[in-house]
Design an enzyme around this catalytic site. Structure first.
Site, mmCIF file in Angstrom:
data_model
loop_
_atom_site.group_PDB
_atom_site.id
_atom_site.type_symbol
_atom_site.label_atom_id
_atom_site.label_comp_id
_atom_site.label_asym_id
_atom_site.label_seq_id
_atom_site.Cartn_x
_atom_site.Cartn_y
_atom_site.Cartn_z
ATOM 1 N N CYS A 31 -19.900 48.310 9.683
ATOM 2 C CA CYS A 31 -19.496 46.891 9.785
ATOM 3 C C CYS A 31 -20.715 46.138 10.289
ATOM 4 O O CYS A 31 -21.330 46.544 11.290
ATOM 5 C CB CYS A 31 -18.317 46.757 10.755
ATOM 6 S SG CYS A 31 -17.945 45.051 11.223
ATOM 7 N N CYS A 57 -21.065 42.364 4.256
ATOM 8 C CA CYS A 57 -19.792 42.679 4.894
ATOM 9 C C CYS A 57 -19.245 43.930 4.226
ATOM 10 O O CYS A 57 -18.992 43.938 3.010
ATOM 11 C CB CYS A 57 -18.837 41.497 4.701
ATOM 12 S SG CYS A 57 -17.181 41.792 5.312
HETATM 13 N N1 DGL Z 1 -18.744 42.171 9.253
HETATM 14 C C1 DGL Z 1 -17.695 42.692 8.481
HETATM 15 C C2 DGL Z 1 -17.935 44.077 7.953
HETATM 16 O O1 DGL Z 1 -19.065 44.442 7.741
HETATM 17 C C3 DGL Z 1 -16.298 42.263 8.688
HETATM 18 C C4 DGL Z 1 -15.679 42.340 10.015
HETATM 19 C C5 DGL Z 1 -14.312 41.729 9.976
HETATM 20 O O2 DGL Z 1 -14.216 40.548 9.646
HETATM 21 O O3 DGL Z 1 -13.323 42.441 10.249
HETATM 22 O O4 DGL Z 1 -17.009 44.794 7.725
#
Ligand code: DGL
Length: 251
Positions: free
Chosen positions: A179, A71
């Site tokens: 993301c 993440c």
């Molecule tokens: N998948 C996440 C990232 O890489 C987070 C997305 C989120 O929860 O806003 O930032």
């Protein structure tokens, strides 16, 4: 023997799992998706760190020793804060910066959550390695829309086309998908932006990680919401491994 976890606010981190399993299908993976609280990208740093602490404490109780922070938002929240846990953490930003450095890109665009962009963790590191011209685009909605991909496909495509216009207008040729949720729909990005080269942090994190000495085993998923989204997502991603899911976990 090391025991591995992969964490994300939701299903986005499955894009890291997909790449890990392509490299080694035998390792045990303990995945935590906090789907009840997604998106993290609109939270404050303190809120993100508190959610993360609860997730890591839960995984520590399961015997996890090493964790890929799949993440960009959580990774941006821990970089430069000195945050550590009893579990060893691997952030997703560092291998991405290494790749941009290797490619010596002085001009690039990045699309990420509001928190990731506002934290300036990518910005500062990219500037330091000579990416002087950086187009930063923050989305408050895309990650949450991707959680319910089939329902939201049209809105997602419209939003992606809007980013494409900004990228084209500025003459950018490379886009960092900052993301992991976005990498989940990499096929749509590639279809709508055929002339753009993509930097894929999920893939880079999986490839940069040394998987030797890891326990072999099943794919265990823990989620704070229902399991259906995972069953559906794993089919979409073509992930085929013995699966156990515990849902509605309270942390
Ligand atoms: N998948 C996440 C990232 O890489 C987070 C997305 C989120 O929860 O806003 O930032």
């Amino acid at each position: 023997m090391k025991k591995l976890a992969v964490i994300d606010s939701g299903i986005g981190g499955l894009s890291v799992v997909r790449e890990l399993l392509k490299l080694n299908n035998e390792i045990e993976i303990n995945y935590f998706g906090d789907n009840i609280r997604v998106p993290y990208g609109n939270m404050s740093r303190d809120e993100i760190l508190s959610c993360m602490e609860h997730i890591l404490d839960f995984l520590y109780e399961k015997g996890v020793t090493d964790c890929l922070v799949a993440c960009n938002t959580m990774s941006s929240a821990i970089l430069n804060t000195g945050y550590t846990h009893k579990i060893k953490l691997y952030n997703i930003v560092t291998p991405t910066i290494d790749e941009v450095n290797r490619l010596a890109l002085n001009k690039a665009a990045i699309l990420a959550t509001k928190f990731t962009i506002a934290s300036k963790e990518y910005y500062n590191r990219l500037k330091a390695i000579g990416t002087d011209d950086l187009l930063e685009m923050a989305s408050a909605s895309l990650a949450a829309l991707i959680e319910d991909f089939d329902e939201n496909r049209d809105i997602i495509e419209e939003e992606v086309l809007d980013y494409k216009r900004r990228i084209d207008d500025g003459g950018y040729k490379t886009l960092i998908l900052g993301c992991t949720h976005y990498e989940f729909i990499d096929a749509i990005f590639k279809e709508l932006m055929p002339e753009v080269d993509f930097i894929m942090p999920a893939k880079l994190l999986a490839h940069s990680f040394d998987a030797s000495g890891l326990k072999k085993g099943d794919f265990n998923i823990y989620t704070t919401k229902g399991k259906d989204i995972y069953i559906h997502s794993l089919r979409t991603l073509d992930i085929d491994k013995k699966l156990n899911i515990e849902d509605y976990i309270e942390i």
